[in-house]
Design an enzyme around this catalytic site. Structure first.
Site, PDB file in Angstrom:
ATOM      1  N   ASP A 407       0.849  -1.190   0.000  1.00 54.14           N
ATOM      2  CA  ASP A 407       0.000   0.000   0.000  1.00 54.14           C
ATOM      3  C   ASP A 407       0.890   1.246   0.000  1.00 54.14           C
ATOM      4  O   ASP A 407       2.103   1.146   0.151  1.00 54.14           O
ATOM      5  CB  ASP A 407      -0.874  -0.062   1.273  1.00 54.14           C
ATOM      6  CG  ASP A 407      -1.890   1.055   1.329  1.00 54.14           C
ATOM      7  OD1 ASP A 407      -2.244   1.595   0.264  1.00 54.14           O
ATOM      8  OD2 ASP A 407      -2.334   1.392   2.446  1.00 54.14           O
ATOM      9  N   GLU A 410       2.565   4.989  -4.021  1.00 51.23           N
ATOM     10  CA  GLU A 410       2.514   5.942  -5.169  1.00 51.23           C
ATOM     11  C   GLU A 410       3.851   6.652  -5.371  1.00 51.23           C
ATOM     12  O   GLU A 410       4.136   6.987  -6.521  1.00 51.23           O
ATOM     13  CB  GLU A 410       1.398   6.957  -4.956  1.00 51.23           C
ATOM     14  CG  GLU A 410       0.004   6.360  -5.079  1.00 51.23           C
ATOM     15  CD  GLU A 410      -0.344   5.388  -3.949  1.00 51.23           C
ATOM     16  OE1 GLU A 410       0.137   5.627  -2.836  1.00 51.23           O
ATOM     17  OE2 GLU A 410      -1.054   4.405  -4.191  1.00 51.23           O
ATOM     18  N   ASP A 485      -8.894   3.918  -1.956  1.00 51.19           N
ATOM     19  CA  ASP A 485      -9.869   4.324  -0.930  1.00 51.19           C
ATOM     20  C   ASP A 485     -11.143   4.911  -1.509  1.00 51.19           C
ATOM     21  O   ASP A 485     -11.327   6.134  -1.561  1.00 51.19           O
ATOM     22  CB  ASP A 485      -9.207   5.313   0.024  1.00 51.19           C
ATOM     23  CG  ASP A 485      -8.024   4.694   0.730  1.00 51.19           C
ATOM     24  OD1 ASP A 485      -7.916   3.451   0.730  1.00 51.19           O
ATOM     25  OD2 ASP A 485      -7.194   5.451   1.270  1.00 51.19           O
TER      26      ASP A 485
HETATM   27  C1  GLC Z   1      -4.620   3.293   2.908  1.00 45.10           C
HETATM   28  C2  GLC Z   1      -5.115   2.115   2.101  1.00 45.10           C
HETATM   29  C3  GLC Z   1      -6.147   1.344   2.880  1.00 45.10           C
HETATM   30  C4  GLC Z   1      -5.555   0.916   4.215  1.00 45.10           C
HETATM   31  C5  GLC Z   1      -5.043   2.120   4.979  1.00 45.10           C
HETATM   32  C6  GLC Z   1      -4.329   1.736   6.282  1.00 45.10           C
HETATM   33  O1  GLC Z   1      -5.621   4.207   3.084  1.00 45.10           O
HETATM   34  O2  GLC Z   1      -5.597   2.511   0.849  1.00 45.10           O
HETATM   35  O3  GLC Z   1      -6.591   0.240   2.148  1.00 45.10           O
HETATM   36  O4  GLC Z   1      -6.516   0.250   4.974  1.00 45.10           O
HETATM   37  O5  GLC Z   1      -4.144   2.852   4.175  1.00 45.10           O
HETATM   38  O6  GLC Z   1      -3.268   0.888   6.036  1.00 45.10           O
END
Ligand code: GLC
Length: 801
Positions: A407, A410, A485
């Protein structure tokens, strides 16, 4: 030289006339008298690469996007010179290059019709600030031309009239039309006059695409740096364009383990261990099939990657084992930000070995993420990727975690205006040192790649499972993905539908949305409708931020729980069908989801459809996207279809109303299809079964279907230990013939097929299996007649009246 005063006044420069031409096997060079060089490489008969230099010299030819395994070679190539232009001819394409302007036009080599031509074509602006050029391309857009692809853009499937930017961006609670979001996939397909082509602009700088937005008859694409370097991919079938793009940028290196195509449950975050167990137990108690449970950032010690919070997870190895005994595979999150902490091994080692990204003048790239201030590994350096992959040993080999979720790659940085690294950060870019302007869009993919290699090493002999948020073209080789998200709204349900189709049309089929929405909490009705869509996405996971309440299938009351169970069960029954679609995807680059335009491009009514799509080859799905619906109008593509629920026959090529109360949704099966189904299991491999079902949908005429199978994990299928069964249905007025042809060395455990015939227009009077007459139960006269046969049958023949 083309005179375009307006553009010239804005500082644009243009190629002048060609003064030199050379050819070396498959590559031609055209040099103009202002030192512009156009390099044309014939990659395949239907794929031509165009690359422009404004200095007479090209950069080192290096691409993260294009795989070394891409097919190369053509059957025919001829170059000729005419008075005003050069002509390059392959068996599929004719390409003209104008001597005076370097403009390119492309024609179908068979019917000689124009496919695509430059408007101004290549032009550029010099970049004073960074050096190099802003490189631009403009092409004529035909009146009825339409555009698809570009990865995760949250817009309708057809992009005509819109403009986009590719710059991977953390986009919490993005909305319809938010641009850019997490991914940068600079590939689109177009269709006009029943001819489809694609353009892959392989440039990792910030890129822009304009589909007849600024000027009605012009499409253009440009980048903030690097080279104008694009691949023109001709169909004329859109499915072939996508397949060829997928071949170029790479198919997934391995099939996913079958469990990864099951249902996944996630939340930010399940902890402590007792909470995780409570969730998994409830799945089993309520008999809702589920294969994977996720641990979000709170499983770690202070959000330090590769550590555990021992208070909440005192013995991760035991927990992971116990979960596995109950059929749950544990997937954990790993982010790129490494907490600045000299007591923390991972940080210390990367610091000592000089693996972190640095600013232009030497300081480290410091940024805030979940753990607080972090440094970030430079995943564009091979040595760093190798090190990173080694960090997974304990997690995977020892603790037994089965999948990793990358995650924030980017890369995301908190509390800074651009949400990411500043432009001046330096990257290795695999030995082509550059700034973040060039490496930004590829950072996430290189992280996922390093993670993939770690899992591949330590999960062996099992297959790896990785999921990523950010991606550039080619990421599909290593990982699955989700859309980031989203929000628990009806509008987002439609966005999820469009995004999954768009990703599949962009070579990335293993994709899905956070079912139910990440931000906010859905009402039960929305959750149920989202599950109905989600079970038809290759990646099927419920996830939520946890801030606004729970999002497990049972929190919305028993009616919703029952609906969720019903649809997840359908998913589990269809696993062999989905697995076969995945096999076709990794073998032929065939997208697992097909927007109607890709399914039937000849029918112009499909060019602007977004809601309906084909799942695999023969299942038509259309989600219900509005509250309080009792059904909806939808477009049925041409051909004859069976309503999945009632077996009612529907003739396509038109819009129809379809009933769909909350416990139903519009699903149709193409006539002639053979749909393989497993018995319902609570998780992949739960049961051993003696037979699987083949649903045969009668058709007067012929149709082919396939069924792929292997051990559902491991690499033996690569050595031929798989089975690929081709079923041929031939229907006549009072007869149906089902033939089977099997390839491959794998022998599945089950011994029989339970063949269920849908909508036979006759009553069976006799049955022959491999030319031997068999007894049938004469009392079985309903339209759903079924017969159990040995799975190795070669021909089944029904006679009736
Ligand atoms: C980001 C991700 C989400 C995750 C969060 C905490 O917002 O996109 O999926 O739950 O981080 O790790």
């Amino acid at each position: 030289m083309i005179v375009n005063t307006e553009l010239e006044q804005k500082g644009n420069l243009f190629p002048s006339k060609i003064i030199k031409y050379t050819k070396d096997v498959d590559t031609l060079h055209f040099t103009t008298d202002n030192n512009v060089v156009l390099q044309v490489t014939v990659v395949r008969d239907s794929v031509i690469r165009f690359r422009y230099s404004t200095t007479g010299k090209f950069e080192k030819d290096f691409s993260y996007g294009v795989t070394v395994h891409a097919s190369r070679g053509y059957s025919f190539l001829k170059v000729s010179e005419e008075k005003t232009h050069y002509i390059i001819t392959t068996s599929k394409l004719i390409c003209k290059v104008e001597k005076l302007s370097l403009q390119v036009s492309l024609y179908d080599a068979i019917d000689l019709k124009l496919i695509n031509e430059d408007e101004i074509g290549f032009h550029w602006e010099e970049s004073y600030e960074y050096g190099g050029d802003i490189v631009k391309m403009s092409k004529a857009c035909q009146k009825a031309e339409s555009f698809y692809g570009l990865g995760d853009k949250p817009v309708e499937v057809n992009m005509k009239g819109k403009r986009f930017e590719n710059w991977a961006t953390d986009s919490y609670a993005f909305g319809k039309n938010t641009d850019p979001i997490y991914k940068a996939i600079p590939f689109y397909t177009a269709i006009q006059d029943n001819k489809s082509y694609g353009i892959f602009f392989d440039n990792t700088f910030k890129t822009h695409f304009d589909f007849a937005h600024e000027r009605r008859n012009v499409t253009s694409f440009w980048a903030q740096g690097g080279e104008m370097n694009y691949y023109f991919i001709y169909g004329p079938k859109m499915e072939d364009v996508v397949a060829n793009y997928t071949d170029l940028t790479g198919k997934p290196h391995t099939l996913p383990p079958l469990w990864a195509l099951g249902f996944h449950q996630c939340k930010w975050s399940y902890y402590p261990e007792s909470n995780v167990k409570e969730i998994t137990k409830t799945f089993r108690d309520l008999k809702i099939p589920c294969d994977a449970i996720y641990l979000d950032i709170d499983y770690m010690d202070g959000f330090r990657c590769f550590t555990w919070d021992k208070k909440h997870f005192p013995d991760p190895k035991r927990m992971v084992r116990e979960l596995e005994e109950d059929g749950f595979k544990t997937v954990v999150i790993i982010d790129p930000g490494i907490k600045i902490d000299l007591e923390y091994d991972v940080f210390k080692e990367a610091l000592d070995k000089d693996y972190f990204c640095k600013r232009a003048d030497g300081p480290y790239m410091k940024g805030k993420v979940w753990p607080g201030e972090c440094y970030f590994p430079d995943f564009t350096k091979p040595e760093v990727r190798e090190w990173w992959s080694g960090l997974f040993q304990e997690l995977i080999e020892d603790i037994g975690v089965k999948g990793v979720w990358n995650d924030m790659n980017e890369p995301a940085v908190m509390d800074v205006p651009n949400k990411s690294f500043p432009d001046d950060v330096r990257h290795d870019y695999d030995g082509n040192p550059c700034s973040h302007r060039k490496a930004h869009n590829i950072y996430g993919t290189q992280m996922a790649r390093a993670t993939y290699h770690g899992l591949k090493k330590y999960a062996y002999p099992k297959r790896p499972f990785v999921i990523t948020r950010s991606a550039y073209s080619g990421a599909q080789r290593y990982t699955s993905t989700w859309m980031g998200d989203n929000v628990a709204t009806w509008e987002h349900l439609a966005i999820a539908n469009n995004q999954a189709q768009r990703m599949a049309m962009s070579g990335f089929s293993f994709a899905g949305s956070d079912i139910g929405g990440f931000a906010e909490q859905p009402q039960g009705e929305l959750f149920a409708r989202w599950i109905q869509l989600g079970v038809f996405h290759a990646f099927c996971r419920v996830h939520s931020s946890g801030d606004h309440g729970d999002q497990e299938p049972w929190v919305f009351g028993t009616e919703i729980t029952d609906i969720v169970r019903k649809f997840v069960e359908i998913r589990y029954q269809l696993l062999p069908y989905l697995y076969t679609a995945f096999w076709n995807h990794i073998n032929h680059g065939t997208p697992i989801l097909k927007s109607l335009v890709l399914y039937d491009q000849e029918d112009v009514a499909t060019h602007y459809r977004s809601d309906e799509f084909i799942f695999g080859d023969s299942i038509l799905v259309c989600p219900i996207l509005e509250p309080n619906s009792k059904g909806r109008r939808m477009y049925i593509p041409r051909g004859t279809w069976y309503n999945f629920w009632t077996d009612e026959v529907v003739e396509g090529g038109r819009e129809v109303w379809v009933d769909a109360d909350l416990d139903s949704m519009p699903i149709f099966i193409k006539e002639g299809a053979v749909i393989p189904k497993y018995p319902v299991q609570q998780y992949v491999g739960e049961k051993k079964f003696d037979e699987i079902t083949l649903d045969v949908y009668y058709k007067e005429g012929k149709e082919k279907s396939q069924l792929f199978d292997d051990a559902h994990d491991g690499y033996d299928y690569k050595k031929g230990r798989y089975s690929l069964r081709t079923f041929k249905v031939t229907g006549k007025k009072n007869e149906l013939i089902l033939q089977q042809h099997k390839q491959g060395k794998f022998d599945a455990e089950y011994t029989n097929f339970n063949i269920v015939f849908h909508n036979l227009p006759f009553k069976i009077t006799s049955v022959q299996i491999d030319n031997v007459v068999v007894e049938v139960n004469k009392s079985n006269t309903t339209q759903f007649q079924s017969i159990t046969v040995d799975k190795e049958f070669t021909e089944l023949h029904l006679f009736g009246k």
